[in-house]
Write a protein that holds these residues in place. Sequence first.
Motif, short mmCIF file in Angstrom:
data_model
loop_
_atom_site.label_atom_id
_atom_site.label_comp_id
_atom_site.label_asym_id
_atom_site.label_seq_id
_atom_site.Cartn_x
_atom_site.Cartn_y
_atom_site.Cartn_z
N ASP A 92 3.82 0.47 48.10
CA ASP A 92 4.26 1.66 49.10
C ASP A 92 4.27 3.02 48.53
N GLU A 93 4.67 2.92 47.13
CA GLU A 93 4.76 4.17 46.30
C GLU A 93 3.44 5.05 46.03
N VAL A 94 2.56 4.33 45.72
CA VAL A 94 1.19 4.71 45.61
C VAL A 94 0.63 5.32 46.77
N LEU A 95 0.79 4.57 47.82
CA LEU A 95 0.23 4.88 49.34
C LEU A 95 0.92 6.23 49.74
N SER A 96 2.43 6.04 49.44
CA SER A 96 3.16 7.22 49.76
C SER A 96 2.71 8.64 49.17
N ALA A 97 2.62 8.48 47.71
CA ALA A 97 2.30 9.59 47.08
C ALA A 97 0.98 10.17 47.29
N VAL A 98 -0.27 9.25 47.54
CA VAL A 98 -1.40 10.03 47.80
C VAL A 98 -1.48 10.45 48.97
N GLY A 99 -0.79 9.72 50.13
CA GLY A 99 -0.94 9.92 51.53
C GLY A 99 -0.20 11.28 51.80
N ASN A 100 0.86 11.89 50.96
CA ASN A 100 1.77 12.88 51.15
C ASN A 100 0.88 14.26 50.40
N MET A 101 -0.01 13.96 49.66
CA MET A 101 -0.80 15.20 49.09
C MET A 101 -0.97 16.12 49.97
N LYS A 102 -1.15 17.44 49.56
CA LYS A 102 -1.45 18.57 50.47
C LYS A 102 -2.87 18.84 49.76
N PHE A 103 -3.88 19.11 50.54
CA PHE A 103 -5.27 19.65 50.04
C PHE A 103 -5.40 20.88 50.61
N LYS A 104 -6.23 21.86 49.90
CA LYS A 104 -6.63 22.98 50.21
C LYS A 104 -7.79 23.03 51.12
N ARG A 105 -7.74 23.29 52.40
CA ARG A 105 -8.96 23.48 53.34
C ARG A 105 -9.61 21.97 53.73
N PHE A 106 -8.62 21.06 53.66
CA PHE A 106 -9.31 19.58 53.67
C PHE A 106 -8.08 19.00 54.53
N ASN A 107 -8.66 18.09 55.67
CA ASN A 107 -7.75 17.34 56.14
C ASN A 107 -8.11 15.83 56.05
N MET A 108 -7.06 15.09 55.14
CA MET A 108 -7.47 13.95 54.68
C MET A 108 -7.42 12.77 55.82
N GLU A 109 -8.21 11.95 56.22
CA GLU A 109 -8.30 10.72 57.16
C GLU A 109 -8.04 9.57 56.62
N SER A 110 -8.34 9.40 55.38
CA SER A 110 -7.88 8.02 54.77
C SER A 110 -8.33 8.08 53.36
N PHE A 111 -8.04 7.18 52.77
CA PHE A 111 -8.21 7.01 51.28
C PHE A 111 -8.40 5.57 50.50
N SER A 112 -9.14 5.51 49.59
CA SER A 112 -9.17 4.14 48.96
C SER A 112 -8.89 4.50 47.42
N LEU A 113 -8.24 3.66 46.62
CA LEU A 113 -7.85 3.90 45.50
C LEU A 113 -8.40 2.92 44.38
N TYR A 114 -9.07 3.01 43.52
CA TYR A 114 -9.79 2.03 42.68
C TYR A 114 -8.86 2.21 41.32
N VAL A 115 -8.40 0.98 40.79
CA VAL A 115 -7.56 0.95 39.51
C VAL A 115 -8.49 -0.04 38.83
N TYR A 116 -9.23 0.52 37.47
CA TYR A 116 -9.85 -0.35 36.77
C TYR A 116 -9.18 -0.74 35.48
N GLY A 117 -9.24 -2.04 34.98
CA GLY A 117 -8.59 -2.69 33.99
C GLY A 117 -9.04 -3.98 33.62
N MET A 118 -8.05 -4.91 32.99
CA MET A 118 -8.43 -6.09 32.59
C MET A 118 -7.37 -6.99 33.38
N CYS A 119 -7.84 -8.14 34.00
CA CYS A 119 -6.78 -8.90 34.76
C CYS A 119 -6.28 -9.90 33.41
N SER A 120 -4.99 -10.57 33.81
CA SER A 120 -4.13 -11.24 32.95
C SER A 120 -5.05 -12.35 32.47
#
Length: 150
Positions: A92-120
């Motif tokens: 919820d923290e990530v979704l809230s942080a990105v969802g609440n971002m303000k963009f210049k001259r752009f209306n965000m509809e949705s987003f997908s975030l990819y985090v790359y790394g190595m699984c356990s």
Amino acid sequence: MRKTVERFAVLDAAYSLDTLFTIEELRHILEGYGFPVSRATIYNSLKLFQELRLIACHRLSQGIRYEAVYSRNNHCHQICTSCGKITNIASDEVLSAVGNMKFKRFNMESFSLYVYGMCSSCAAKQQKGHKKATRNGVVCRRINIKHDKK
């Protein structure tokens, strides 16, 4: 949009999966249902479902993957760079942080975030392999070669 049996089958198969999928994986599932559909039909159906926001397309380093879209549009994935495993992140923290971002001259509809790394699992295998190599002297041993001058 014409309502065809093939389109309903493709949509039903896509929503039966709880993870990202490729066209070939979807085709295999449809064949398992006893409903063979051509790659072109699957591709065109997925393209239409993307326009209707029923399916999301993700262009990842491993290739194109698709995902059924439920009520949530915004979501995050973690992707293992070693084995390619993809899992959803429920933060919820990530979704809230990105969802609440303000963009210049752009209306965000949705987003997908990819985090790359190595699984356990891959990290444990890598660490085990590193310890084994060190124990056998492969990593720590140096070879000195002396040349005789004549």
